[in-house]
Design a protein around this motif. Structure first.
Motif, PDB file in Angstrom:
ATOM      1  N   THR A  52       0.850  -1.186   0.000  1.00 14.52           N
ATOM      2  CA  THR A  52       0.000   0.000   0.000  1.00 14.52           C
ATOM      3  C   THR A  52       0.889   1.240   0.000  1.00 14.52           C
ATOM      4  O   THR A  52       2.089   1.155   0.289  1.00 14.52           O
ATOM      5  CB  THR A  52      -0.899   0.025   1.257  1.00 14.52           C
ATOM      6  OG1 THR A  52      -0.054   0.181   2.417  1.00 14.52           O
ATOM      7  CG2 THR A  52      -1.733  -1.239   1.375  1.00 14.52           C
ATOM      8  N   GLU A  53       0.302   2.396  -0.297  1.00 15.02           N
ATOM      9  CA  GLU A  53       1.054   3.659  -0.247  1.00 15.02           C
ATOM     10  C   GLU A  53       1.609   3.895   1.156  1.00 15.02           C
ATOM     11  O   GLU A  53       2.712   4.403   1.315  1.00 15.02           O
ATOM     12  CB  GLU A  53       0.184   4.841  -0.676  1.00 15.02           C
ATOM     13  CG  GLU A  53       0.161   5.067  -2.170  1.00 15.02           C
ATOM     14  CD  GLU A  53       1.549   5.298  -2.757  1.00 15.02           C
ATOM     15  OE1 GLU A  53       2.321   6.145  -2.240  1.00 15.02           O
ATOM     16  OE2 GLU A  53       1.877   4.625  -3.744  1.00 15.02           O
ATOM     17  N   GLU A  54       0.839   3.511   2.167  1.00 18.61           N
ATOM     18  CA  GLU A  54       1.290   3.665   3.553  1.00 18.61           C
ATOM     19  C   GLU A  54       2.531   2.821   3.811  1.00 18.61           C
ATOM     20  O   GLU A  54       3.465   3.251   4.484  1.00 18.61           O
ATOM     21  CB  GLU A  54       0.174   3.301   4.545  1.00 18.61           C
ATOM     22  CG  GLU A  54      -0.987   4.271   4.553  1.00 18.61           C
ATOM     23  CD  GLU A  54      -1.975   4.067   3.393  1.00 18.61           C
ATOM     24  OE1 GLU A  54      -2.062   2.945   2.827  1.00 18.61           O
ATOM     25  OE2 GLU A  54      -2.636   5.053   3.021  1.00 18.61           O
ATOM     26  N   VAL A  56       4.701   1.815   1.532  1.00 18.85           N
ATOM     27  CA  VAL A  56       5.800   2.415   0.771  1.00 18.85           C
ATOM     28  C   VAL A  56       6.396   3.575   1.561  1.00 18.85           C
ATOM     29  O   VAL A  56       7.623   3.713   1.650  1.00 18.85           O
ATOM     30  CB  VAL A  56       5.327   2.859  -0.637  1.00 18.85           C
ATOM     31  CG1 VAL A  56       6.401   3.664  -1.344  1.00 18.85           C
ATOM     32  CG2 VAL A  56       4.921   1.646  -1.472  1.00 18.85           C
ATOM     33  N   GLU A  57       5.550   4.389   2.158  1.00 16.88           N
ATOM     34  CA  GLU A  57       6.037   5.502   2.988  1.00 16.88           C
ATOM     35  C   GLU A  57       6.683   4.986   4.269  1.00 16.88           C
ATOM     36  O   GLU A  57       7.665   5.550   4.746  1.00 16.88           O
ATOM     37  CB  GLU A  57       4.902   6.478   3.304  1.00 16.88           C
ATOM     38  CG  GLU A  57       4.457   7.287   2.101  1.00 16.88           C
ATOM     39  CD  GLU A  57       5.589   8.079   1.448  1.00 16.88           C
ATOM     40  OE1 GLU A  57       6.376   8.722   2.166  1.00 16.88           O
ATOM     41  OE2 GLU A  57       5.675   8.037   0.199  1.00 16.88           O
ATOM     42  N   THR A  94      11.833   2.130  -6.802  1.00 15.88           N
ATOM     43  CA  THR A  94      10.931   2.816  -5.879  1.00 15.88           C
ATOM     44  C   THR A  94      11.672   3.865  -5.062  1.00 15.88           C
ATOM     45  O   THR A  94      11.177   4.972  -4.860  1.00 15.88           O
ATOM     46  CB  THR A  94      10.262   1.807  -4.928  1.00 15.88           C
ATOM     47  OG1 THR A  94       9.771   0.695  -5.676  1.00 15.88           O
ATOM     48  CG2 THR A  94       9.114   2.458  -4.165  1.00 15.88           C
TER      49      THR A  94
END
Length: 139
Positions: A52-54, A56-57, A94
Motif C-alpha cells: 500500500t502507499e502507507e 511504501v512511505e 521505488t
C-alpha cells in the motif's frame, strides 16, 4: 543593441553566472577536500508491487535507521525524479539511497554494522530487488 536582444543576452549571462558556481559547489561538496576520493555507496530498491502507499512511505524508516550508523559522511535517499523519458534513463525503482564514506574501510564497517543488519532484518520483506553500486569518486 535592440532591447529584446539585450534582455535575452542579459538573462543568459545572469543564468550562467548563477548556475556555474552552484554546479561547482555541488561537485566540491561531494568531497569537501581537494582531490581526496570519497567512497560512494549507491543502492536502488524495487519495493513489492502489492504494498500500500502507507507501506511504501513506512519503508522510509529503513533509511532513518541507516542514517544513525557511525562513519557516514553524507546520506541521501529519495524516489525517482520525474525526468523526461530517455532510452538511458531507468526510473523503475521505488527508492534510491546514496551514502558517502571517507574510506573503503568505513564502508566495510557500515556493511556489517549491527544497526545496518537490524534495519535489513526489519525492512527486507518490503523489497523484491536491490542493486548496489559502490565506487570511488574523484572531485
Amino acid at each position: 543593441m535592440k532591447r529584446r536582444n539585450f534582455v535575452k543576452t542579459a538573462t543568459t549571462v545572469v543564468a550562467a553566472g548563477s548556475v556555474a558556481p552552484a554546479l561547482a559547489g555541488n561537485f566540491s561538496e561531494i568531497d569537501g577536500t581537494s582531490g581526496k576520493p570519497v567512497v560512494n555507496h549507491y543502492v536502488l530498491f524495487w519495493l513489492k508491487e502489492d504494498l500500500t502507499e502507507e507501506q511504501v512511505e513506512e519503508f522510509t524508516g529503513f533509511f532513518e535507521m541507516l542514517r544513525k550508523v557511525p562513519g557516514i559522511r553524507k546520506f541521501y535517499y529519495g524516489k525517482p525524479a520525474d525526468s523526461k523519458p530517455r532510452d538511458v534513463v531507468d526510473n523503475s525503482f521505488t527508492y534510491n539511497l546514496m551514502i558517502q564514506f571517507d574510506t573503503l574501510e568505513a564502508l566495510e564497517v557500515y556493511g556489517v554494522h549491527p544497526m545496518h543488519m537490524e534495519a535489513i532484518e526489519k525492512y527486507s520483506h518490503f523489497w523484491e530487488r536491490v542493486v548496489v553500486h559502490d565506487s570511488e569518486l574523484q572531485s
